[in-house]
Design a protein around this motif. Structure first.
Motif, PDB file in Angstrom:
ATOM      1  N   SER A 124     -16.916 -38.065  11.102  1.00  0.00           N
ATOM      2  CA  SER A 124     -15.535 -38.674  11.028  1.00  0.00           C
ATOM      3  C   SER A 124     -15.081 -38.353  12.413  1.00  0.00           C
ATOM      4  CB  SER A 124     -14.759 -38.051  10.014  1.00  0.00           C
ATOM      5  OG  SER A 124     -14.539 -36.421  10.203  1.00  0.00           O
ATOM      6  N   VAL A 125     -14.937 -37.285  13.241  1.00  0.00           N
ATOM      7  CA  VAL A 125     -14.352 -37.003  14.266  1.00  0.00           C
ATOM      8  C   VAL A 125     -15.057 -37.939  15.392  1.00  0.00           C
ATOM      9  CG1 VAL A 125     -14.558 -35.464  16.450  1.00  0.00           C
ATOM     10  CG2 VAL A 125     -13.803 -34.653  14.120  1.00  0.00           C
ATOM     11  N   LEU A 126     -16.447 -38.244  15.343  1.00  0.00           N
ATOM     12  CA  LEU A 126     -16.967 -39.120  16.413  1.00  0.00           C
ATOM     13  C   LEU A 126     -16.595 -40.681  16.108  1.00  0.00           C
ATOM     14  CD1 LEU A 126     -20.453 -37.523  16.215  1.00  0.00           C
ATOM     15  CD2 LEU A 126     -18.792 -37.527  18.196  1.00  0.00           C
ATOM     16  N   LEU A 127     -16.650 -41.162  14.766  1.00  0.00           N
ATOM     17  CA  LEU A 127     -16.003 -42.346  14.549  1.00  0.00           C
ATOM     18  C   LEU A 127     -14.736 -42.787  15.111  1.00  0.00           C
ATOM     19  CD1 LEU A 127     -17.549 -42.727  10.968  1.00  0.00           C
ATOM     20  CD2 LEU A 127     -18.190 -44.031  12.695  1.00  0.00           C
ATOM     21  N   GLU A 128     -14.034 -41.636  14.870  1.00  0.00           N
ATOM     22  CA  GLU A 128     -12.317 -41.993  15.446  1.00  0.00           C
ATOM     23  C   GLU A 128     -12.425 -41.849  16.914  1.00  0.00           C
ATOM     24  OE1 GLU A 128      -8.027 -39.854  14.843  1.00  0.00           O
ATOM     25  OE2 GLU A 128      -9.570 -39.224  13.571  1.00  0.00           O
ATOM     26  N   ALA A 129     -13.188 -40.989  17.594  1.00  0.00           N
ATOM     27  CA  ALA A 129     -12.804 -40.843  18.973  1.00  0.00           C
ATOM     28  C   ALA A 129     -13.522 -41.767  19.522  1.00  0.00           C
ATOM     29  CB  ALA A 129     -13.875 -39.504  19.466  1.00  0.00           C
ATOM     30  N   VAL A 130     -14.893 -42.298  19.167  1.00  0.00           N
ATOM     31  CA  VAL A 130     -15.476 -43.400  19.768  1.00  0.00           C
ATOM     32  C   VAL A 130     -15.272 -44.921  19.497  1.00  0.00           C
ATOM     33  CG1 VAL A 130     -17.966 -44.183  20.522  1.00  0.00           C
ATOM     34  CG2 VAL A 130     -17.482 -41.680  20.328  1.00  0.00           C
ATOM     35  N   TRP A 131     -15.135 -44.963  17.962  1.00  0.00           N
ATOM     36  CA  TRP A 131     -15.022 -46.267  17.601  1.00  0.00           C
ATOM     37  C   TRP A 131     -13.566 -46.619  16.886  1.00  0.00           C
ATOM     38  CZ3 TRP A 131     -19.715 -43.771  17.132  1.00  0.00           C
ATOM     39  CH2 TRP A 131     -20.774 -44.482  17.601  1.00  0.00           C
ATOM     40  N   ASN A 132     -12.867 -45.747  17.011  1.00  0.00           N
ATOM     41  CA  ASN A 132     -11.497 -45.741  16.500  1.00  0.00           C
ATOM     42  C   ASN A 132     -11.304 -45.964  15.123  1.00  0.00           C
ATOM     43  OD1 ASN A 132      -8.578 -45.497  17.187  1.00  0.00           O
ATOM     44  ND2 ASN A 132      -8.448 -47.492  17.523  1.00  0.00           N
ATOM     45  N   TRP A 133     -12.280 -45.704  14.239  1.00  0.00           N
ATOM     46  CA  TRP A 133     -12.375 -45.868  12.958  1.00  0.00           C
ATOM     47  C   TRP A 133     -11.697 -44.686  12.122  1.00  0.00           C
ATOM     48  CZ3 TRP A 133     -18.031 -48.148  11.748  1.00  0.00           C
ATOM     49  CH2 TRP A 133     -18.128 -49.200  12.425  1.00  0.00           C
ATOM     50  N   VAL A 134     -10.370 -44.722  11.995  1.00  0.00           N
ATOM     51  CA  VAL A 134      -9.859 -43.579  11.204  1.00  0.00           C
ATOM     52  C   VAL A 134     -10.025 -43.630   9.852  1.00  0.00           C
ATOM     53  CG1 VAL A 134      -7.680 -42.370  10.870  1.00  0.00           C
ATOM     54  CG2 VAL A 134      -7.996 -43.649  12.965  1.00  0.00           C
ATOM     55  N   GLY A 135     -10.541 -42.289   9.265  1.00  0.00           N
ATOM     56  CA  GLY A 135     -10.894 -42.267   7.885  1.00  0.00           C
ATOM     57  C   GLY A 135     -12.019 -42.928   7.491  1.00  0.00           C
ATOM     58  N   SER A 136     -13.028 -43.257   8.442  1.00  0.00           N
ATOM     59  CA  SER A 136     -14.124 -43.934   7.880  1.00  0.00           C
ATOM     60  C   SER A 136     -15.529 -43.092   7.645  1.00  0.00           C
ATOM     61  CB  SER A 136     -14.756 -44.828   9.086  1.00  0.00           C
ATOM     62  OG  SER A 136     -16.027 -45.494   8.342  1.00  0.00           O
ATOM     63  N   SER A 137     -15.914 -43.390   6.774  1.00  0.00           N
ATOM     64  CA  SER A 137     -17.311 -42.356   6.336  1.00  0.00           C
ATOM     65  C   SER A 137     -18.558 -42.986   6.399  1.00  0.00           C
ATOM     66  CB  SER A 137     -17.301 -41.768   4.637  1.00  0.00           C
ATOM     67  OG  SER A 137     -17.231 -43.027   4.112  1.00  0.00           O
ATOM     68  N   ASP A 138     -18.531 -44.197   7.083  1.00  0.00           N
ATOM     69  CA  ASP A 138     -19.844 -44.766   7.390  1.00  0.00           C
ATOM     70  C   ASP A 138     -20.535 -44.381   8.664  1.00  0.00           C
ATOM     71  OD1 ASP A 138     -21.997 -46.711   7.707  1.00  0.00           O
ATOM     72  OD2 ASP A 138     -20.578 -48.528   7.833  1.00  0.00           O
ATOM     73  N   SER A 139     -21.539 -43.624   8.367  1.00  0.00           N
ATOM     74  CA  SER A 139     -22.162 -42.970   9.523  1.00  0.00           C
ATOM     75  C   SER A 139     -23.432 -43.731  10.156  1.00  0.00           C
ATOM     76  CB  SER A 139     -22.651 -41.443   9.143  1.00  0.00           C
ATOM     77  OG  SER A 139     -23.686 -41.465   8.131  1.00  0.00           O
ATOM     78  N   ARG A 140     -23.659 -44.689   9.523  1.00  0.00           N
ATOM     79  CA  ARG A 140     -25.026 -45.527   9.826  1.00  0.00           C
ATOM     80  C   ARG A 140     -24.832 -45.831  11.496  1.00  0.00           C
ATOM     81  NH1 ARG A 140     -25.095 -49.959   5.435  1.00  0.00           N
ATOM     82  NH2 ARG A 140     -22.956 -49.613   5.877  1.00  0.00           N
ATOM     83  N   LEU A 194     -22.084 -40.364  24.264  1.00  0.00           N
ATOM     84  CA  LEU A 194     -22.714 -38.963  24.982  1.00  0.00           C
ATOM     85  C   LEU A 194     -21.465 -38.371  25.536  1.00  0.00           C
ATOM     86  CD1 LEU A 194     -24.751 -37.333  26.030  1.00  0.00           C
ATOM     87  CD2 LEU A 194     -25.061 -38.976  27.966  1.00  0.00           C
ATOM     88  N   ALA A 195     -20.587 -38.974  26.212  1.00  0.00           N
ATOM     89  CA  ALA A 195     -19.415 -38.272  26.747  1.00  0.00           C
ATOM     90  C   ALA A 195     -18.525 -37.599  25.902  1.00  0.00           C
ATOM     91  CB  ALA A 195     -18.607 -39.318  27.439  1.00  0.00           C
ATOM     92  N   CYS A 196     -18.532 -37.971  24.728  1.00  0.00           N
ATOM     93  CA  CYS A 196     -17.624 -37.329  23.727  1.00  0.00           C
ATOM     94  C   CYS A 196     -18.212 -36.157  23.277  1.00  0.00           C
ATOM     95  CB  CYS A 196     -17.471 -38.100  22.448  1.00  0.00           C
ATOM     96  SG  CYS A 196     -16.576 -37.498  21.155  1.00  0.00           S
ATOM     97  N   LEU A 197     -19.465 -36.088  23.021  1.00  0.00           N
ATOM     98  CA  LEU A 197     -20.271 -34.852  22.545  1.00  0.00           C
ATOM     99  C   LEU A 197     -20.332 -33.955  23.830  1.00  0.00           C
ATOM    100  CD1 LEU A 197     -23.527 -36.704  20.910  1.00  0.00           C
ATOM    101  CD2 LEU A 197     -21.853 -35.190  19.557  1.00  0.00           C
ATOM    102  N   ALA A 198     -20.125 -34.605  25.169  1.00  0.00           N
ATOM    103  CA  ALA A 198     -20.404 -33.614  26.167  1.00  0.00           C
ATOM    104  C   ALA A 198     -19.069 -32.720  26.570  1.00  0.00           C
ATOM    105  CB  ALA A 198     -20.769 -34.304  27.459  1.00  0.00           C
ATOM    106  N   ARG A 199     -17.992 -33.206  25.936  1.00  0.00           N
ATOM    107  CA  ARG A 199     -16.565 -32.631  26.334  1.00  0.00           C
ATOM    108  C   ARG A 199     -16.820 -31.271  25.612  1.00  0.00           C
ATOM    109  NH1 ARG A 199     -14.580 -37.794  24.781  1.00  0.00           N
ATOM    110  NH2 ARG A 199     -14.194 -38.835  26.796  1.00  0.00           N
ATOM    111  N   ASP A 200     -17.501 -30.799  24.726  1.00  0.00           N
ATOM    112  CA  ASP A 200     -17.855 -29.521  24.222  1.00  0.00           C
ATOM    113  C   ASP A 200     -19.363 -29.351  23.822  1.00  0.00           C
ATOM    114  OD1 ASP A 200     -16.850 -27.209  23.373  1.00  0.00           O
ATOM    115  OD2 ASP A 200     -15.610 -27.798  21.673  1.00  0.00           O
ATOM    116  N   PRO A 201     -20.174 -29.073  24.684  1.00  0.00           N
ATOM    117  CA  PRO A 201     -21.382 -28.874  24.507  1.00  0.00           C
ATOM    118  C   PRO A 201     -21.492 -27.616  23.601  1.00  0.00           C
ATOM    119  CG  PRO A 201     -20.729 -28.321  26.674  1.00  0.00           C
ATOM    120  CD  PRO A 201     -19.830 -28.877  26.280  1.00  0.00           C
ATOM    121  N   GLY A 202     -22.561 -27.783  22.676  1.00  0.00           N
ATOM    122  CA  GLY A 202     -23.034 -26.883  21.678  1.00  0.00           C
ATOM    123  C   GLY A 202     -22.105 -26.806  20.396  1.00  0.00           C
TER     124      GLY A 202
END
Length: 219
Positions: free
Chosen positions: A172-188, A158-166
């Motif tokens: 891929s950006v969310l996976l890297e920022a929140v889970w530190n999964w670089v290059g992952s495409s697993d969105s589940r 939520l905090a990651c999304l809220a840094r730039d609302p709208g």
């Protein structure tokens, strides 16, 4: 823009001088205290943006300083410790510290950790709307005055999304920022956490952009 304020609470004058001089060069405003009671007193008047706090202090220790400062006004805390004992570190994190550096440390590492904590706490108390208030320093979320109980990962997302609302953030950006999964495409994992967030926030806050990602909408 006013310089960000750093309070150093440390009883070793050599460390205090070295850290203070480096932080001033880096553009910060710096105050210092040499014992636990002084640290609490200076924090109340100086109102730092971040606290650099030694664990072992005269008067009372850094853990107690952290407890008292956080109770009065939540602020990011970086602990300095000569101990490498996991229990001590966990206690520090448990009373409100955000990160720690074990002595001896490099100034470059210390400054990098400080800047990272300040970036994490940069979200204001009302990043998306007056109804939704996110306090990253205290890791608390209130919706229309009611505190939401989020898991650590839900909060980070939520905090990651809220840094730039709208703005739509890709999976891929969310996976890297929140889970530190670089290059992952697993969105589940993202989709699952978005579902749980929607149950707590309501369905209108997080918008899905199919094939792209998610955005936190202004209400």
């Amino acid at each position: 823009m006013a310089a960000q304020r750093i309070l150093i609470v440390e009883d070793d004058p050599t460390i205090v001088q070295a850290v203070a001089e480096r932080l001033i060069v880096e553009g910060f405003e710096v105050a210092t205290a040499a014992d636990g009671p002084a640290g609490v007193t200076v924090a109340a008047s100086f109102l730092p943006d971040l606290l650099v706090l030694d664990v072992m202090l005269p008067g009372f220790d850094g853990l107690e300083v952290c407890r008292q400062v956080q109770a009065a006004r939540p602020v990011p805390v970086l602990m300095l410790t000569a101990r490498d004992d996991e229990t001590d570190l966990l206690v520090g994190l448990g009373v409100g510290a955000d990160d720690y550096v074990t002595k001896p440390f490099s100034m470059r590492e210390l400054v990098a950790r400080i800047r990272a904590l300040l970036r994490r706490s940069a979200v204001t108390a009302a990043v998306a709307h007056e109804k939704l208030k996110i306090d990253e320093a205290a890791r608390r979320v209130h919706l229309e005055g009611t505190e939401l109980h989020l898991t650590p990962t839900e909060f980070d997302l939520l905090a990651c999304l809220a840094r730039d609302p709208g703005t739509v953030m890709t999976r891929s950006v969310l996976l890297e920022a929140v889970w530190n999964w670089v290059g992952s495409s697993d969105s589940r994992v993202i989709d699952t956490h978005v579902k749980t967030l929607r149950r707590k926030l309501g369905t209108s806050w997080i918008r899905t952009v199919h094939g792209v990602g998610y955005a936190l909408d202004r209400q």
